[in-house]
Write an enzyme that holds these catalytic residues in place. Structure first.
Site, PDB file in Angstrom:
ATOM      1  N   HIS A   1      17.101  11.886  17.303  1.00 25.40           N
ATOM      2  CA  HIS A   1      15.660  11.730  17.559  1.00 25.40           C
ATOM      3  C   HIS A   1      15.336  10.431  18.287  1.00 25.40           C
ATOM      4  O   HIS A   1      14.231  10.269  18.792  1.00 25.40           O
ATOM      5  CB  HIS A   1      14.888  11.782  16.239  1.00 25.40           C
TER       6      HIS A   1
ATOM      7  N   ASP B   1      11.274   3.993  22.745  1.00 27.20           N
ATOM      8  CA  ASP B   1      11.004   5.048  21.765  1.00 27.20           C
ATOM      9  C   ASP B   1      11.666   6.342  22.240  1.00 27.20           C
ATOM     10  O   ASP B   1      11.556   6.671  23.429  1.00 27.20           O
ATOM     11  CB  ASP B   1       9.479   5.266  21.648  1.00 27.20           C
TER      12      ASP B   1
HETATM   13  P1  ADP Z   1       8.372   7.514  14.601  1.00 24.80           P
HETATM   14  O1  ADP Z   1       9.109   8.791  14.420  1.00 24.80           O
HETATM   15  O2  ADP Z   1       9.210   6.405  15.156  1.00 24.80           O
HETATM   16  O3  ADP Z   1       7.628   7.088  13.386  1.00 24.80           O
HETATM   17  P2  ADP Z   1       6.513   9.091  16.232  1.00 24.80           P
HETATM   18  O4  ADP Z   1       5.324   8.629  16.989  1.00 24.80           O
HETATM   19  O5  ADP Z   1       7.427  10.001  16.975  1.00 24.80           O
HETATM   20  O6  ADP Z   1       7.253   7.783  15.712  1.00 24.80           O
HETATM   21  O7  ADP Z   1       6.057   9.878  14.933  1.00 24.80           O
HETATM   22  C1  ADP Z   1       5.240   9.277  13.960  1.00 24.80           C
HETATM   23  C2  ADP Z   1       4.641  10.364  13.067  1.00 24.80           C
HETATM   24  O8  ADP Z   1       4.112   9.735  11.911  1.00 24.80           O
HETATM   25  C3  ADP Z   1       3.490  11.084  13.752  1.00 24.80           C
HETATM   26  O9  ADP Z   1       3.501  12.444  13.375  1.00 24.80           O
HETATM   27  C4  ADP Z   1       2.252  10.368  13.202  1.00 24.80           C
HETATM   28  O10 ADP Z   1       1.115  11.183  13.090  1.00 24.80           O
HETATM   29  C5  ADP Z   1       2.716   9.948  11.818  1.00 24.80           C
HETATM   30  N1  ADP Z   1       2.057   8.688  11.444  1.00 24.80           N
HETATM   31  C6  ADP Z   1       2.093   7.522  12.102  1.00 24.80           C
HETATM   32  N2  ADP Z   1       1.313   6.596  11.485  1.00 24.80           N
HETATM   33  C7  ADP Z   1       0.755   7.212  10.426  1.00 24.80           C
HETATM   34  C8  ADP Z   1      -0.142   6.807   9.390  1.00 24.80           C
HETATM   35  N3  ADP Z   1      -0.649   5.576   9.325  1.00 24.80           N
HETATM   36  N4  ADP Z   1      -0.473   7.723   8.466  1.00 24.80           N
HETATM   37  C9  ADP Z   1       0.040   8.967   8.505  1.00 24.80           C
HETATM   38  N5  ADP Z   1       0.879   9.403   9.455  1.00 24.80           N
HETATM   39  C10 ADP Z   1       1.251   8.538  10.402  1.00 24.80           C
HETATM   40  C1  G6P Z   2      11.988   7.912  12.913  1.00 21.13           C
HETATM   41  C2  G6P Z   2      13.434   8.333  12.725  1.00 21.13           C
HETATM   42  C3  G6P Z   2      13.566   9.243  11.505  1.00 21.13           C
HETATM   43  C4  G6P Z   2      12.958   8.577  10.296  1.00 21.13           C
HETATM   44  C5  G6P Z   2      11.514   8.136  10.565  1.00 21.13           C
HETATM   45  C6  G6P Z   2      10.886   7.378   9.416  1.00 21.13           C
HETATM   46  O1  G6P Z   2      11.256   9.045  13.192  1.00 21.13           O
HETATM   47  O2  G6P Z   2      13.900   8.980  13.900  1.00 21.13           O
HETATM   48  O3  G6P Z   2      14.910   9.558  11.265  1.00 21.13           O
HETATM   49  O4  G6P Z   2      12.987   9.424   9.175  1.00 21.13           O
HETATM   50  O5  G6P Z   2      11.499   7.306  11.711  1.00 21.13           O
HETATM   51  O6  G6P Z   2      11.697   6.313   9.019  1.00 21.13           O
HETATM   52  P1  G6P Z   2      12.275   6.192   7.544  1.00 21.13           P
HETATM   53  O7  G6P Z   2      13.283   5.082   7.622  1.00 21.13           O
HETATM   54  O8  G6P Z   2      11.092   5.866   6.701  1.00 21.13           O
HETATM   55  O9  G6P Z   2      12.891   7.503   7.179  1.00 21.13           O
END
Ligand code: ADP
Ligand code: G6P
Length: 469
Positions: free
Chosen positions: A165, A373
């Protein structure tokens, strides 16, 4: 032999265990991996193997597999020591920064590797037990890179896919990784290794030549008499889910309420992220501060909202980031806020899907400015939420999403003047142009949602016909 013909293995389950006085409860776990995979697995009634997010206690009875939202969940326990060495150590202090362009310096400690290997063995054991004869196992992300080869050794009858991912680094960076050949061999246990971007797949194939002396041809490479394919499958979101959500009067009303609660400003700028140093939160705060300082924008006409979900809070890099972000928010509010009207509303909290959807609808400018990212699903969620064709997306060139959302205001977040300029253009964009941009991005997303992503991966793995969709 297990009973599931389709098994997903990920470090985290889609729900986190919360211990309350009333007993054990479950709440949605953070991050893009869960957002994307949950609808895919639910549609196929598969089994999800992962960690509960809580430390296991000695002597505690194992959690029996249980069902939530059309998925069977099977928990893999992690001890406090494993959380420290495997999760906080090798996964999130070595691999995460290294794979994200080393934007923070990766840390390597020899004791972390053994825990990484041991935990990967445990996930492989669980998958080997759970998968039915000739079934499909789809292993996810950087925490479990050894699982494909471990699983193949236990169950050669399975079709095994792996999807990363996050970004995959160029050769020069990957070469830093102690145990790099073991990691590569682990991945090569899969039949298909998927990445977010074509360049990542090329990096991987080149590395098999460079480190293992293999001979990649086109998008595949022969290992121990088997063909392993590596290619790009840009991940996406459940577009229909968000469209349905924002079509409800409740969300539209909540969006109006949020605007009102913020003082009915002309412009709301929004950031939504896990509190992670890859997300460029500091850069966007600095840009906003400079725009206030040079008078380009002013309070209360413009306000910024930053929602930053707590993440990996015991890892040093994350603790340092939190201190920096909170200091900067305090400084900006001290210099430019007024009584009852802060310049930056900072919320170190997790929000529900519907509250996030309402925030997206309320925001005039969405700031997605990561330094690196794999994809960034927040950018896609914002576009999916703007059925009204309003709003403007400022998007980093270093997010995988920028390869698809070309009509965003694309920026290099390291270039502060460029970032300020993009914010100003997004704030002042002519509504007709804003509509045109949003329409084009929405058209793309409609045909590239997470179902299309899963179909495309499973077709390449050669298993789609054997599964219900
Ligand atoms: P990452 O996987 O690195 O966290 P992404 O942008 O691909 O970044 O995905 C983040 C996911 O987490 C999205 O579906 C987003 O809606 C959710 N998210 C991010 N911040 C919050 C928050 N404060 N509360 C709930 N969901 C969140
Ligand atoms: C990114 C990573 C995931 C991970 C998520 C939240 O989306 O690609 O593998 O699960 O961040 O991070 P955490 O360490 O809380 O699982």
């Amino acid at each position: 032999m297990g009973r599931s013909s389709f098994v997903v293995v990920a470090n985290r389950l889609p729900v986190d265990q919360v211990n309350t006085p009333q007993g054990r409860q479950w709440r949605r776990s953070p991050g893009g991996l869960v957002t994307a995979l949950q609808p895919v697995l639910a549609a196929r009634r598969g089994t999800w193997i992962g960690w509960t997010g809580a430390a296991s206690k000695p002597g505690e009875p194992p959690i029996e597999p249980f069902e939530i939202e059309d998925m069977i969940l099977r928990a893999v326990p992690l001890s406090p020591e494993e959380i420290e060495l495997y999760y906080e150590g090798f996964c999130n202090s070595s691999l995460w920064p290294l794979y994200h362009d080393a934007v923070e310096t990766p840390v390597y400690q020899r004791s972390w590797w053994e825990a990484y290997r041991r935990v990967n063995e445990r996930f492989a054991d669980a998958a080997a037990e759970e998968a039915a004869e000739g079934g499909v196992v789809w292993v996810q992300d950087y925490q479990l890179q050894l699982v494909p080869a471990m699983l193949r050794a236990r169950r050669p009858d399975l079709r095994i896919g792996f999807f990363l991912h996050i970004p995959f680094p160029p050769i020069e960076l990957f070469a830093q990784l102690p145990r790099r050949t073991e990691v590569l061999r682990g991945l090569l246990g899969a039949d298909l290794v998927g990445f977010q971007q074509p360049l990542a797949a090329q990096n991987f194939l080149r590395l098999t030549r460079h480190l293992l002396g293999l001979r990649p041809r086109g998008d595949s490479v022969e290992v121990d008499g088997r063909q392993v394919t590596a290619s790009a499958f840009p991940i996406s979101i459940d577009v229909a889910e968000i469209e349905n959500l924002v079509a409800t009067p409740h969300i539209r009303q909540r969006a109006a309420e949020i605007r009102h609660e913020l003082g009915d400003p002309k412009t709301i700028l929004l950031g939504v992220d896990r509190l992670d140093y890859t997300k460029g939160i500091e850069q966007r705060l600095t840009a906003f501060q400079e725009l206030l300082a040079d008078g380009t924008v002013s309070v209360p006409d413009a306000v910024m909202v930053q929602v930053a979900t707590p993440s990996r809070e015991r890892v040093e890099h994350y603790q340092a980031l939190r201190v920096k972000v909170e200091r900067e928010v305090g400084r900006i509010n001290g210099d430019y806020g007024r009584v009852g009207v802060p310049a930056v509303h900072y919320l170190h909290q997790s929000y529900s899907r519907s509250e996030l959807a309402a925030l997206y609808c309320a925001a005039d400018v969405m700031m997605v400015t990561p330094l690196r990212d794999g994809m960034n699903l927040v950018a896609k969620e914002y576009v999916a939420a703007r059925a009204d064709l309003g709003g403007a997306l400022v998007l980093s060139e270093f997010a995988g999403a920028s390869a698809e959302l070309r009509q965003a205001f694309l920026v290099n977040p390291h270039d502060l003047d460029g970032l300020k300029d993009a914010l100003v253009r997004a704030i002042n964009v002519d509504p007709i142009e804003a509509n045109r941009r949003m329409r084009a991005m929405r058209r793309h997303l409609r045909t590239h949602d997470v179902r299309a992503w899963a179909r495309s991966f499973l077709t390449s793995l050669g298993v789609l016909d054997t599964m219900t969709t």
